[in-house]
Design a protein around this motif. Structure first.
Motif, short mmCIF file in Angstrom:
data_model
loop_
_atom_site.label_atom_id
_atom_site.label_comp_id
_atom_site.label_asym_id
_atom_site.label_seq_id
_atom_site.Cartn_x
_atom_site.Cartn_y
_atom_site.Cartn_z
N LEU A 217 0.83 -1.21 0.00
CA LEU A 217 0.00 0.00 0.00
C LEU A 217 0.86 1.26 0.00
O LEU A 217 0.52 2.26 -0.63
CB LEU A 217 -0.92 0.01 1.23
CG LEU A 217 -1.95 -1.10 1.29
CD1 LEU A 217 -2.72 -1.04 2.59
CD2 LEU A 217 -2.90 -0.96 0.10
N GLN A 220 2.13 2.27 -3.42
CA GLN A 220 1.15 2.56 -4.46
C GLN A 220 1.44 3.93 -5.06
O GLN A 220 1.68 4.89 -4.33
CB GLN A 220 -0.25 2.54 -3.85
CG GLN A 220 -1.23 1.85 -4.73
CD GLN A 220 -2.59 1.79 -4.07
OE1 GLN A 220 -2.81 2.33 -2.99
NE2 GLN A 220 -3.51 1.14 -4.73
N ASP A 226 -7.34 5.57 -8.58
CA ASP A 226 -8.45 6.00 -9.41
C ASP A 226 -8.89 7.42 -9.11
O ASP A 226 -9.18 8.20 -10.00
CB ASP A 226 -9.63 5.05 -9.22
CG ASP A 226 -10.77 5.42 -10.13
OD1 ASP A 226 -10.58 5.30 -11.35
OD2 ASP A 226 -11.82 5.84 -9.63
N ASP A 227 -8.98 7.76 -7.85
CA ASP A 227 -9.47 9.09 -7.49
C ASP A 227 -8.40 9.79 -6.66
O ASP A 227 -8.43 9.81 -5.44
CB ASP A 227 -10.79 8.96 -6.70
CG ASP A 227 -11.49 10.31 -6.57
OD1 ASP A 227 -10.83 11.34 -6.76
OD2 ASP A 227 -12.69 10.31 -6.25
N ARG A 230 -9.23 12.44 -4.03
CA ARG A 230 -9.79 11.91 -2.79
C ARG A 230 -8.69 11.34 -1.89
O ARG A 230 -8.65 11.62 -0.70
CB ARG A 230 -10.85 10.84 -3.06
CG ARG A 230 -11.51 10.32 -1.80
CD ARG A 230 -12.62 9.34 -2.12
NE ARG A 230 -12.15 8.17 -2.83
CZ ARG A 230 -11.55 7.13 -2.23
NH1 ARG A 230 -11.35 7.14 -0.94
NH2 ARG A 230 -11.13 6.11 -2.93
N ARG A 291 -12.05 -3.48 6.39
CA ARG A 291 -11.64 -3.89 5.04
C ARG A 291 -10.13 -3.99 4.93
O ARG A 291 -9.60 -4.90 4.31
CB ARG A 291 -12.16 -2.88 4.00
CG ARG A 291 -13.65 -3.01 3.72
CD ARG A 291 -14.03 -2.36 2.40
NE ARG A 291 -13.81 -0.93 2.37
CZ ARG A 291 -14.70 -0.03 2.78
NH1 ARG A 291 -15.87 -0.41 3.26
NH2 ARG A 291 -14.44 1.26 2.70
N THR B 38 -17.79 8.15 -5.11
CA THR B 38 -16.44 7.80 -4.70
C THR B 38 -16.49 7.26 -3.29
O THR B 38 -17.51 7.25 -2.66
CB THR B 38 -15.53 9.04 -4.72
OG1 THR B 38 -16.10 10.02 -3.87
CG2 THR B 38 -15.41 9.59 -6.11
N GLY B 40 -14.43 4.42 -0.36
CA GLY B 40 -13.86 3.08 -0.29
C GLY B 40 -14.91 2.03 -0.51
O GLY B 40 -16.07 2.32 -0.71
N GLY B 41 -14.54 0.82 -0.46
CA GLY B 41 -15.50 -0.24 -0.59
C GLY B 41 -15.19 -1.13 -1.76
O GLY B 41 -14.08 -1.20 -2.23
N GLY B 47 -10.88 -0.78 -12.31
CA GLY B 47 -9.64 -0.72 -11.56
C GLY B 47 -9.61 0.47 -10.61
O GLY B 47 -8.63 1.17 -10.49
N ARG B 48 -10.73 0.70 -9.95
CA ARG B 48 -10.82 1.74 -8.95
C ARG B 48 -9.78 1.52 -7.86
O ARG B 48 -9.31 0.41 -7.65
CB ARG B 48 -12.23 1.64 -8.36
CG ARG B 48 -12.69 2.81 -7.57
CD ARG B 48 -14.21 2.83 -7.64
NE ARG B 48 -14.65 3.17 -8.98
CZ ARG B 48 -14.58 4.39 -9.48
NH1 ARG B 48 -14.08 5.38 -8.78
NH2 ARG B 48 -15.00 4.62 -10.69
N ASP B 49 -9.42 2.60 -7.17
CA ASP B 49 -8.51 2.48 -6.04
C ASP B 49 -9.08 1.47 -5.06
O ASP B 49 -10.08 1.69 -4.43
CB ASP B 49 -8.40 3.85 -5.35
CG ASP B 49 -7.63 3.79 -4.05
OD1 ASP B 49 -7.80 4.68 -3.24
OD2 ASP B 49 -6.87 2.83 -3.87
N ALA B 51 -7.30 -0.58 -2.72
CA ALA B 51 -6.35 -1.16 -1.78
C ALA B 51 -7.06 -1.94 -0.70
O ALA B 51 -6.58 -2.96 -0.24
CB ALA B 51 -5.54 -0.03 -1.16
N ASN B 52 -8.24 -1.46 -0.31
CA ASN B 52 -8.90 -2.07 0.82
C ASN B 52 -10.00 -3.03 0.41
O ASN B 52 -10.61 -3.68 1.23
CB ASN B 52 -9.51 -0.99 1.72
CG ASN B 52 -8.44 -0.03 2.20
OD1 ASN B 52 -7.28 -0.42 2.28
ND2 ASN B 52 -8.82 1.19 2.51
N LYS B 55 -11.10 -9.34 -2.30
CA LYS B 55 -10.97 -10.00 -3.60
C LYS B 55 -12.29 -10.52 -4.11
O LYS B 55 -12.57 -10.50 -5.30
CB LYS B 55 -10.01 -11.17 -3.45
CG LYS B 55 -8.59 -10.67 -3.26
CD LYS B 55 -7.68 -11.31 -4.25
CE LYS B 55 -6.53 -10.38 -4.55
NZ LYS B 55 -5.25 -10.87 -4.32
#
Lengths: 414, 255
Positions: A217, A220, A226-227, A230, A291, B38, B40-41, B47-49, B51-52, B55
């Motif tokens: 991480l 990265q 992507d954003d 943000r 998460r 926008t 997390g989630g 290919g959105r960010d 990291a969290n 899978k």
């Protein structure tokens, strides 16, 4: 008047890392520092602060941690000592007590005006820090005159605050640490909580920074998210460096007796008003934390680390008061001071170049600004997630030094 | 990206710049939705960010494209376009209301200002409000406070649909129930220490979808984070009321 290839503005960890990289490439440069080496770390931090990253991680290029406590967290005097030693050992050409007053473009590059003369150069590296100005919301102006206001830059220790209640606004790293020590000093603290990033100090027996590094991480890149706006706006992790592996979250503060309220949204008629969104702020932070921990668990499974790491012990959900306070009467509740721990921003008021957006933020592509030979370092996610950490300075300096050298070579060839 | 050339359609044809400013074609529910996309989630196929993100979410996403009836591409396009043209993001929402009789009134919404120009719907929407029989009224419509609760539920529900679609979650049903607690000793002037408005609002969502409980919880959290009505209810707003007095009253009446 001095003519030189490159001026680095700021002798903090970023400026010193860049100086080391430029020296390795034989680039003629000077590091201008308004005060002494590590000036912001010396003068704009509170007394008890320790770095949020463990010692093994808080390193600069060519200077691994060799002390007795790799899992500990440096105090400010320790960090200042290390940065000074780093500057000396590397022979960094630091010119202290030299404040930059203005940077202008000129025909062949830049004109850097300082309190000790003018420098003409082809390249400028902005390493003056991401935390020059403490943000306070517009409503700060409405706080009654009888209440003293502080920021994490002006706050030093609880004893400097009036011996009354304290409203701490903001529950990221600075806010939660200050809330804890002020409350422990006997001044009852109310903590206003907006969006925050909750993480445990350690998970399954390893520091959270160790996991974030292992999961990739921290490495990265800015051009792979992507954003980007943000992630650059994301508040600092709700962490503290004091006390080995101790988690400082809202539950810990509630246990201490700190009163948790929603985001401060207004000050009217001598009363602070708080948002009714506290439950959602906490629920969102809990979900996001879990998460991350799920991702760590998946990594443990994949790499068959189950037998060498600890059990999957999760933090309890954040306990939100059933009826959080919506209004706080500064007079009636005897609030003597407010501490605005609502983030920081850099100060580029001396940068007279068209390189900022309408909100005053630098426009850049991974630290390369939209002006030839102009670079920036140390801002959140400027090139990588770790850019904001001390350990991020080495990689960013290497990449930007490479860009700078390649550009200079092209200029010579042309 | 929006082209600067007048009347050039954008990639998806949803917003185009005209000589007179901005024109909307199918920018549905922009007030609640732009920006809801926008956070997390669960990540999307693009290919959105992530990291969290877990899978499993990614695998499910690539297997099937969720369709909750939300034009996510249009909204993401609008978000990008409005980032470049912040003045076009300045909206003015309006309602007109006319007293009918007793507590009964009728509101009409048709036009609004946004995307740099006056906008008008093809058909106006009409909402009646009244008080129930328990308040000695005729019950010709929902009470204004119930309309507020319904506005909150609608705003959050629209947000759930769009955030879920953006995260590749197929919704089968979404039901919200909202309850606002009120001590009417406030509005009746019995007790000056009791506020007129709600002392508390509870929202309960019942959602059937292809996602895990945590994923749905994250969608609902993000929906609150980007909801206009949630913000309106949880944060203070300055309200300015002006009165135009008809000056054809008889002096006798005034005295």
């Amino acid at each position: 008047m001095t003519r030189i290839s490159t001026v680095i503005i700021g002798a903090g960890h970023c400026g010193l890392a860049m100086s080391r990289r430029l020296s390795q490439r034989n680039v003629d440069h000077v590091v201008l520092e308004r005060g002494r080496v590590a000036n912001s770390w010396r003068t704009e931090r509170w007394d008890s602060l320790r770095l949020l990253t463990p010692n093994w991680q808080s390193t600069l290029p060519g200077d691994p941690y060799d002390g007795p406590a790799p899992d500990g967290f440096m105090t400010m005097p320790e960090l200042i000592f290390r940065l000074e030693r780093y500057a000396q050992r590397g022979g960094a050409p630091v010119q202290t007590q030299t404040e930059v007053l203005a940077v202008h473009a000129e025909a062949s590059g830049y004109r850097v005006e300082t309190t000790r003369g003018v420098f003409h150069c082809a390249n400028v590296v902005l390493a003056s820090g991401a935390c020059n100005i403490a943000n306070a919301p517009a409503v700060a102006a409405e706080v009654p005159r009888s209440v003293q206001t502080f920021t994490p830059m002006s706050y030093k220790r609880p004893a400097d605050l009036p011996n009354k209640g304290v409203l701490v606004v903001g529950a990221s790293a600075s806010g939660v640490q200050i809330a804890r020590e002020v409350h422990a000093s006997g001044r009852p603290v109310t903590l206003a909580v907006g969006e925050h990033v909750r993480v445990p100090r350690s998970y399954r027996g390893r520091d959270i920074q160790r996991w974030m590094q292992r999961l990739g991480l921290l490495d990265q890149r800015w051009d792979a998210v992507d954003d980007l706006n943000r992630v650059r706006r994301t508040p600092s992790l709700q962490l503290a460096g004091g006390g080995l592996w101790r988690t400082l979250d809202l539950n810990a503060l509630t246990d201490d007796g700190v009163r948790i309220v929603g985001r401060l949204v207004g000050v009217r008629a001598g009363k602070a008003q708080f948002s009714g969104s506290l439950a959602n702020m906490c629920a969102a932070a809990d979900l996001k934390m879990n998460r991350l921990l799920d991702a760590i668990d998946a990594h443990v499974e994949e790499t068959v680390l189950q037998h060498v790491v600890g059990p999957q012990r999760r933090l309890a959900p954040t306990r939100v008061p059933s009826d959080p306070l919506l209004e706080l009467d500064f007079g009636g509740e005897a609030i003597g001071s407010v501490i605005w721990a609502t983030g920081y921003r850099p100060d580029y008021s001396w940068l007279h170049l068209p390189v900022t957006d309408r909100k005053g933020r630098l426009r850049h592509d991974g630290g390369v600004l939209d002006a030839p030979g102009l670079y920036a370092m140390g801002l959140p996610f400027i090139r990588k997630r770790k850019s904001t950490l001390i350990t991020g300075a080495g990689d960013d300096a290497a990449a930007l030094a490479e860009h700078l050298v390649a550009r200079s070579a092209r200029r010579l060839a042309a | 990206m929006i082209s600067n050339t007048p009347d050039t359609p954008t990639a998806d044809g949803d917003i185009a710049m005209t000589a007179g400013g901005w024109r909307v074609s199918t920018l549905a529910r922009i007030g609640d939705l732009v920006g809801a996309l926008t956070g997390g989630g669960r990540s999307t196929a693009q290919g959105r960010d992530n990291a969290n993100a877990d899978k499993k979410g990614n695998e499910m996403q690539t297997q099937s494209i969720a369709n909750n009836g939300v034009n996510v591409e249009a909204l993401l396009g609008a978000r990008e376009a409005l980032t470049e043209a912040p003045e076009a993001a300045m909206f003015k929402w309006r309602a007109r209301c006319e007293w009918i009789d007793g507590a009964h009134s009728r509101s009409t919404v048709d036009g609004f200002f946004g995307l740099g120009a006056e906008q008008r719907r093809p058909q106006p929407h009409v909402v009646d409000a009244d008080h129930p029989a328990e308040f000695a009224a005729m019950d010709n419509g929902a009470t204004p406070v119930e309309l507020v609760l319904s506005a909150l539920a609608s705003c959050l529900t629209a947000g759930v649909a769009s955030v879920a679609q953006n995260r590749g979650i197929q919704l089968r049903s979404v039901k919200a129930s909202v309850e606002g607690h009120m001590d009417i000793a406030g509005i009746l002037g019995i007790d000056p220490e009791v506020r007129n408005g709600f002392s508390m609002i509870r929202v309960h969502f019942d959602i059937d979808s292809d996602a895990t409980a945590d994923e749905i919880a994250a969608v609902v959290a993000q929906s609150q984070k980007r909801s206009a009505v949630f913000d309106i209810l949880t944060n203070p707003t300055n309200v300015h009321v002006q009165v135009d007095v008809r000056d054809d009253v008889h002096n006798d009446d005034v005295a």
